[in-house]
Design a protein around this motif. Structure first.
Motif, short mmCIF file in Angstrom:
data_model
loop_
_atom_site.label_atom_id
_atom_site.label_comp_id
_atom_site.label_asym_id
_atom_site.label_seq_id
_atom_site.Cartn_x
_atom_site.Cartn_y
_atom_site.Cartn_z
N ARG A 99 50.08 32.69 25.45
CA ARG A 99 51.02 33.81 25.43
C ARG A 99 51.61 34.10 26.80
NH1 ARG A 99 50.33 37.73 21.13
NH2 ARG A 99 51.02 39.29 22.65
N GLY A 100 51.20 33.33 27.83
CA GLY A 100 51.67 33.57 29.17
C GLY A 100 50.95 34.68 29.89
N ALA A 101 49.74 34.98 29.44
CA ALA A 101 48.94 36.05 30.05
C ALA A 101 47.66 35.45 30.63
CB ALA A 101 48.63 37.13 29.02
N GLU A 102 46.89 36.29 31.33
CA GLU A 102 45.66 35.84 31.98
C GLU A 102 44.49 36.71 31.55
OE1 GLU A 102 45.91 35.42 36.25
OE2 GLU A 102 48.10 35.41 36.15
N LEU A 103 43.30 36.09 31.50
CA LEU A 103 42.05 36.82 31.29
C LEU A 103 41.43 37.08 32.66
CD1 LEU A 103 39.84 38.03 29.50
CD2 LEU A 103 38.85 35.73 29.29
N LEU A 106 52.49 41.66 27.91
CA LEU A 106 51.15 41.64 28.50
C LEU A 106 51.02 40.51 29.52
CD1 LEU A 106 48.20 42.70 28.50
CD2 LEU A 106 47.71 41.01 26.71
N LYS A 107 50.54 40.84 30.71
CA LYS A 107 50.34 39.85 31.77
C LYS A 107 48.85 39.65 32.06
CE LYS A 107 54.73 39.35 32.27
NZ LYS A 107 55.37 38.13 31.71
N TRP A 108 48.13 40.77 32.23
CA TRP A 108 46.69 40.67 32.54
C TRP A 108 45.88 41.38 31.45
CZ3 TRP A 108 45.22 41.65 38.38
CH2 TRP A 108 45.82 40.65 39.17
N PHE A 109 44.96 40.65 30.86
CA PHE A 109 43.95 41.25 29.97
C PHE A 109 42.68 41.36 30.82
CE2 PHE A 109 40.36 41.17 27.12
CZ PHE A 109 40.74 41.93 26.03
N VAL A 110 42.32 42.58 31.22
CA VAL A 110 41.19 42.80 32.14
C VAL A 110 39.96 43.21 31.35
CG1 VAL A 110 40.35 44.10 34.12
CG2 VAL A 110 42.78 43.48 33.97
N LEU A 111 38.93 42.41 31.46
CA LEU A 111 37.66 42.70 30.80
C LEU A 111 36.73 43.40 31.78
CD1 LEU A 111 35.76 42.42 28.36
CD2 LEU A 111 35.08 40.17 29.25
N ASP A 112 36.34 44.64 31.47
CA ASP A 112 35.38 45.37 32.29
C ASP A 112 34.00 44.77 32.01
OD1 ASP A 112 33.87 47.12 33.73
OD2 ASP A 112 34.28 48.87 32.49
N ALA A 113 33.43 44.06 33.00
CA ALA A 113 32.18 43.32 32.78
C ALA A 113 30.94 44.17 32.98
CB ALA A 113 32.13 42.12 33.72
N VAL A 114 31.09 45.39 33.52
CA VAL A 114 29.91 46.18 33.86
C VAL A 114 29.05 46.48 32.62
CG1 VAL A 114 29.10 48.38 34.80
CG2 VAL A 114 30.95 47.13 35.94
N PRO A 115 29.63 46.91 31.48
CA PRO A 115 28.77 47.19 30.30
C PRO A 115 28.23 45.93 29.63
CG PRO A 115 30.92 48.30 30.14
CD PRO A 115 31.03 47.25 31.20
N ILE A 116 28.80 44.76 29.97
CA ILE A 116 28.35 43.51 29.32
C ILE A 116 27.18 42.97 30.13
CG2 ILE A 116 29.02 41.21 28.56
CD1 ILE A 116 31.89 42.17 28.38
N THR A 117 25.98 43.25 29.70
CA THR A 117 24.79 42.93 30.48
C THR A 117 24.33 41.49 30.34
OG1 THR A 117 23.42 43.76 28.67
CG2 THR A 117 23.96 45.31 30.43
N GLY A 118 24.99 40.70 29.48
CA GLY A 118 24.60 39.31 29.34
C GLY A 118 25.48 38.58 28.33
N TYR A 119 25.42 37.26 28.38
CA TYR A 119 26.16 36.40 27.46
C TYR A 119 25.18 35.38 26.87
CZ TYR A 119 30.07 37.80 30.56
OH TYR A 119 30.97 38.49 31.31
#
Length: 576
Positions: A516-520, A485-498
């Motif tokens: 682990r040598g990967a990126e968020l 695993l190199k890129w862990f991509v978080l789809d932010a569109v459904p996340i309406t807030g933090y």
């Protein structure tokens, strides 16, 4: 112009009345008279259900209609006595009044009704009209099913001609069964005959209000054949005249009980009212303002309380009659209110012969319209969890009573909300041949993913009560992706807030990935993320190593494909 705009903020109905078109008057007159024909018998019946003299139900059908016409935004909605609110009110104040003081009973009713109205108005100023959506349709259907059974059980004694002293649905039914030998047959004949007329009139003369036809038939039978001399209970003398307007007066030690009951009554009445108002607004292709509707219902309840009556709500049967008769504006409601006022002034004499058993039959018929088995059948096919919630709401009414069951349905609604938000759907995304965009690999077994790239979607705001769930699912996905695993991509569109907890979990996740040598990597909501960092005083980006406008551009960047630049007429350039 400015005066009209200001007036529309507080009394939108009044603005509509000031601009009334004469061409609507013939339609509204006919509709208003039709509504009054339905409102008269059901008003008398619901007064009995709420524990009042019949005339009180007519009081609840005059000033509330005028108040709603001034403040409401629905063109067809008719407010007035309602089976659910009448049953709730009786369940609320009967234990407090003790059954021995009629004046205390009416005072408690007035106080409860006015307080429920004030709750609605206060909630409208706080923009809490969304409370109409708080009780989901299945939960509300289940609750009203329970209320229907509650009403039927309460009317059995009137139908069989003997008093039923037990409390609760099952104890009442058990008492009726054990005392069936005490049936007063003339009373039962009147009740069954009234119900038969109701059914037959709906079938053979559907244009006439069935409840009015049945009540007139039963009243004529009592008057012509002297059935009251045979022991058939009748309404008796009904005082003529309009209601006296005055404020309630109740013992202060009962105020806490009334306040709690009024809150539940306001929630249930507004939720059921909005179901009716929205249905007819959609049918006639116009919009209603939910917050203004809450204020209008509050004003109507205050008007009902000041006229020494009881709580009201949107009346589906009378609204349906108004719509079917061609009512175009709230003038139809004003015509109905005027007609009922004339009956109170000049035509109360015949009401003395109205048999109690006939009112019981009308209430049973009305309660069966609340019984919605069709929706339960649909839920059985589509969503067993929602079906379970509906049945639990019904069981709440059966086991703990109509009033306490409000706590049950509110608890069910909260649990449903928490379940949906605390355990939202989590998806791993991939490409599906022939379909644009990215889709769940679980729902599309043929979906393909890029080696070393994980597209992760979390379908909810990231807040304290679902952040641990998010992290658990994310770590499970990372573990399943393996060491490549190199890129862990978080789809932010459904996340309406933090919130702080959610952002902290993202920081922990980013640190885990770095180890682990990967990126968020974040896809979407660039502006919102930047504004969040500025608002929180966060310098730089300690969480996301990269950020892209869309998932598509993120995948292109990962594959080393340079985004194509498009020129627009405004001279700006945008990535695609």
């Amino acid at each position: 112009m400015m005066t009209t705009i200001r007036l529309a903020r507080f009394a939108p109905g009044l603005v509509s009345l000031l601009g009334y078109r004469r061409t609507d008057l013939p339609h509204d007159l006919i509709a208003g008279l039709s509504v009054a024909a339905v409102a008269l018998p059901v008003g008398v019946a619901y007064a009995q259900l709420a524990g009042f003299d019949p005339v009180v139900g007519l009081y609840a059908s005059i000033l509330p209609l005028i108040a709603y016409a001034m403040f409401g935004t629905s063109r067809q909605l008719i407010v007035g006595p309602d089976a659910a609110t009448a049953a709730l009110l009786a369940a609320s104040i009967a234990p407090l009044a003790g059954g021995g003081d009629p004046q205390l009973y009416i005072s408690l009713s007035v106080a409860l009704t006015v307080l429920a109205g004030l709750y609605c108005i206060g909630a409208s100023f706080l923009r809490l009209g969304a409370l109409a959506d708080f009780l989901s349709r299945p939960i509300l259907v289940g609750y009203l099913n329970g209320i229907a059974l509650y009403i039927v059980a309460g009317q059995l004694g009137k139908l069989f001609g003997f008093p039923v002293v037990a409390h609760g649905i099952l104890p009442k039914v058990f008492e009726v069964v054990t005392r069936i030998g005490q049936t007063h047959w003339p009373t039962l004949a009147v009740g069954v005959g009234t119900y038969a007329v109701l059914i037959l009139s709906k079938r053979f003369v559907p244009r006439l209000p069935a409840a009015l036809v049945a009540l007139v038939a039963a009243t004529l039978a009592v008057a012509m054949f002297g059935l009251d001399s045979l022991g058939v209970a009748v309404v008796g003398e009904v005082p003529a005249g309009l209601p006296e307007l005055k404020m309630p007066s109740i013992p202060l030690h009962l105020l806490d009980d009334i306040a709690a009951a009024a809150a539940g009554l306001a929630l249930i009445s507004f939720s059921s009212t909005m179901l009716t108002a929205r249905s007819f607004a959609a049918k006639n292709r116009y919009d209603i303002n939910v917050d203004k509707e809450m204020a209008a219902l509050g004003a109507a309840n205050i008007a009902a309380g000041l006229s020494q009556s009881f709580a009201i709500a949107g009346a589906d049967s009378r609204t349906a009659m108004n719509d079917a008769a061609g009512g175009r504006t709230q003038v139809a409601g004003l015509v109905a209110a005027g007609t009922i006022a004339l009956v109170l002034l000049f035509l109360t004499g015949p009401l003395r012969y109205v048999p109690i058993a006939a009112l019981g039959a009308i209430l049973i018929s009305a309660s069966l319209t609340l019984l919605n088995l069709k929706t339960l059948a649909v839920l059985y096919r589509l969503d067993r969890l929602e079906l379970a919630l509906a049945l639990l709401a019904t069981a709440g009414v059966i086991w703990v009573g109509a009033l306490q069951a409000i706590l049950v349905v509110v608890a069910l609604a909260l649990l449903r909300f928490i379940y949906l938000i605390a355990r939202p759907q989590v998806e791993i995304l991939g490409k599906v041949e022939g379909l644009p965009g990215f889709h769940s690999i679980t729902r599309h077994p043929g979906a393909t993913t890029e080696p070393g790239l994980l597209l992760f979607r979390f379908n909810a705001p990231l807040v304290f009560f679902n952040a641990p769930h998010f992290k658990q699912k994310a770590l499970a996905a990372i573990h399943a992706a393996g060491p490549d695993l190199k890129w862990f991509v978080l789809d932010a569109v459904p996340i309406t807030g933090y919130d702080f907890t959610g952002y902290s979990e993202l920081e922990d996740l980013a640190e885990t990935l770095r180890e682990r040598g990967a990126e968020l990597v974040l896809a979407g909501r660039e502006t919102e993320t930047r504004e969040l960092r500025q608002a929180k005083g966060i310098s730089g980006n300690r969480v996301f190593s990269r950020q892209f406008p869309t998932l598509r551009q993120t995948v292109k960047a990962y594959l080393g494909v340079k985004p194509r630049v498009s020129k627009y007429r405004d001279g700006a350039t945008r990535n695609s």
